[in-house]
Design an enzyme around this catalytic site. Structure first.
Site, mmCIF file in Angstrom:
data_model
loop_
_atom_site.group_PDB
_atom_site.id
_atom_site.type_symbol
_atom_site.label_atom_id
_atom_site.label_comp_id
_atom_site.label_asym_id
_atom_site.label_seq_id
_atom_site.Cartn_x
_atom_site.Cartn_y
_atom_site.Cartn_z
ATOM 1 N N THR A 121 -63.608 28.478 56.161
ATOM 2 C CA THR A 121 -62.637 27.826 55.275
ATOM 3 C C THR A 121 -61.762 26.837 56.030
ATOM 4 O O THR A 121 -61.459 25.745 55.539
ATOM 5 C CB THR A 121 -61.741 28.873 54.591
ATOM 6 O OG1 THR A 121 -62.554 29.750 53.814
ATOM 7 C CG2 THR A 121 -60.711 28.215 53.690
ATOM 8 N N GLN A 150 -64.625 28.408 48.694
ATOM 9 C CA GLN A 150 -63.368 27.983 49.316
ATOM 10 C C GLN A 150 -63.533 26.575 49.874
ATOM 11 O O GLN A 150 -64.498 26.300 50.593
ATOM 12 C CB GLN A 150 -62.967 28.937 50.430
ATOM 13 C CG GLN A 150 -62.691 30.358 49.967
ATOM 14 C CD GLN A 150 -63.837 31.283 50.257
ATOM 15 O OE1 GLN A 150 -64.995 30.966 49.988
ATOM 16 N NE2 GLN A 150 -63.526 32.457 50.784
ATOM 17 N N ASP A 173 -58.214 27.531 47.385
ATOM 18 C CA ASP A 173 -57.646 27.172 48.694
ATOM 19 C C ASP A 173 -57.379 25.675 48.842
ATOM 20 O O ASP A 173 -57.581 25.100 49.921
ATOM 21 C CB ASP A 173 -58.568 27.645 49.829
ATOM 22 C CG ASP A 173 -58.696 29.151 49.900
ATOM 23 O OD1 ASP A 173 -57.919 29.846 49.226
ATOM 24 O OD2 ASP A 173 -59.585 29.644 50.622
ATOM 25 N N ASP A 196 -55.528 31.236 44.877
ATOM 26 C CA ASP A 196 -54.784 31.120 46.146
ATOM 27 C C ASP A 196 -54.683 29.664 46.586
ATOM 28 O O ASP A 196 -54.819 29.351 47.777
ATOM 29 C CB ASP A 196 -55.478 31.931 47.250
ATOM 30 C CG ASP A 196 -55.649 33.400 46.883
ATOM 31 O OD1 ASP A 196 -54.858 33.911 46.076
ATOM 32 O OD2 ASP A 196 -56.587 34.035 47.408
ATOM 33 N N TRP A 254 -51.256 37.450 51.170
ATOM 34 C CA TRP A 254 -52.375 37.350 52.104
ATOM 35 C C TRP A 254 -52.107 38.241 53.320
ATOM 36 O O TRP A 254 -53.016 38.849 53.876
ATOM 37 C CB TRP A 254 -52.567 35.890 52.512
ATOM 38 C CG TRP A 254 -53.751 35.622 53.381
ATOM 39 C CD1 TRP A 254 -54.846 36.419 53.538
ATOM 40 C CD2 TRP A 254 -53.971 34.471 54.199
ATOM 41 N NE1 TRP A 254 -55.746 35.828 54.408
ATOM 42 C CE2 TRP A 254 -55.224 34.635 54.829
ATOM 43 C CE3 TRP A 254 -53.237 33.321 54.456
ATOM 44 C CZ2 TRP A 254 -55.750 33.688 55.698
ATOM 45 C CZ3 TRP A 254 -53.761 32.368 55.317
ATOM 46 C CH2 TRP A 254 -55.010 32.568 55.927
#
Length: 338
Positions: A121, A150, A173, A196, A254
């Site tokens: 990522t 991601q 992300d 997220d 996280w």
């Protein structure tokens, strides 16, 4: 002429600049409120070949390392299909687009495409910023990889990084903000994603931004280190969503000491009444700091929030001023007020 000074504007050229390209930069020097200090070095980037460079990375790589004064790159409208990295030695660099919606940096790296193991990522960013005292204005940064993986659009590891009138477009992300205690400021920005899509361990203030969810999922995933007072702080923002999206959490941790605060933010009906999720980590409920104050809209439900989140008092909320969180540099534009 190399090193020639335009005395009327205090601008020094360290690359030949065509006269037809000077107007937008001179206008920027006269009107830009974000960084009022003297601009010493600059170039024009234009995808159509009418500037000094056709690529943004080429212009950055040609810039002076650790300059004494701010370097401003003016980026003409166009689509720039490239990965861009602002290296640690590219300090005091500004990227200024001609038009927020038409000056677009886009790439399509994603987790499976990178294929570098569990940390893939972190290699996917379309734009990666490591140089301190960075600023970006009037641009769109996009990861076009799609919603199945991601894929970071913008990653910022710099301290004192400023973003004004910027679009961050992605899915999972989208925006990665890292560097323990390193400060970022987002003003008048639009940030969208699915899961997220604002994550990391940095200290960041979002003021007057629109935060847009494209899936029933989570907006933030802070990983604020233990002992850091401020994580992600949203002030005067608006939370919106695609049609049909109606089950979105404000955040989940996280890491166990995550800190996220929403103040005077308008929340549409897609925000779940309980507001926050523990990421199936009950122990995190004791260490995270999730708080709100003065929020409005159908998604603002203080009486129904999880019991381990907080509603701030007015006195507590007053501690969350941008200048207190980030320092005076954000208003002065001076690099010596740190």
């Amino acid at each position: 002429m190399r090193g020639e000074m335009l005395k009327n504007y205090g601008i020094i050229h360290y690359r030949p600049v065509k006269m037809k390209n000077l107007f937008p930069i001179l206008l920027l020097a006269l009107t830009s409120p974000a960084w009022p200090e003297q601009i010493d070095y600059h170039s024009v980037v234009a995808a159509d070949g009418s500037g000094d460079f056709t690529g943004i990375q080429e212009a950055i790589d040609s810039s002076k390392a650790f300059p004494g004064k701010r370097i401003t790159l003016f980026i003409k409208s166009g689509v720039y299909r490239e990965k861009v990295k602002v290296h640690e030695w590219n300090t005091s660099l500004s990227l200024v687009g001609e038009n927020r919606g038409r000056t677009i940096i886009v790439y399509n790296d994603h987790f499976r495409k990178i294929g570098r193991g569990g940390n893939s990522t972190f290699h996917t960013a379309t734009v990666q910023v490591d140089g301190d005292d960075f600023s970006m204005e009037n641009l769109t940064v996009k990861n076009s990889a799609g919603p199945s993986d991601q894929a970071v659009a913008l990653a910022v590891n710099a301290d004192r990084a400023y973003f004004d009138n910027v679009n961050v477009i992605g899915n999972q992300d989208s925006l990665y903000l890292t560097g323990a205690g390193k400060r970022k400021y987002f003003k008048n920005c639009y940030i969208e994603g699915t899961t997220d899509f604002i994550f990391g361990r940095a200290t960041a203030v979002f003021e007057n931004c629109r935060i847009h969810s494209k899936a029933d999922s989570y907006i933030t995933a802070a990983s604020t280190p233990e002992g850091i007072e401020y994580g992600f702080v949203f002030i005067g923002c608006r939370l919106t969503a695609d049609e049909g999206i109606n089950n979105v959490y404000l955040g989940r941790p996280w890491r166990p000491f995550a800190r996220t605060v929403f103040i005077h933010t308008e929340m549409d009906a897609h925000i779940r009444p309980e507001g926050w999720h523990n990421w199936s980590k009950p122990e995190a409920e004791k260490s995270v700091f999730y708080a709100e104050y003065g929020n409005t809209g159908k998604g603002a439900n203080p009486a129904k929030r999880v019991g381990w989140s907080r509603q701030l008092s007015k006195r507590q909320a007053n501690r969350y001023r941008p200048d207190r969180i980030l320092g005076k540099w954000i208003f002065s534009g001076k690099q010596d007020e740190r």
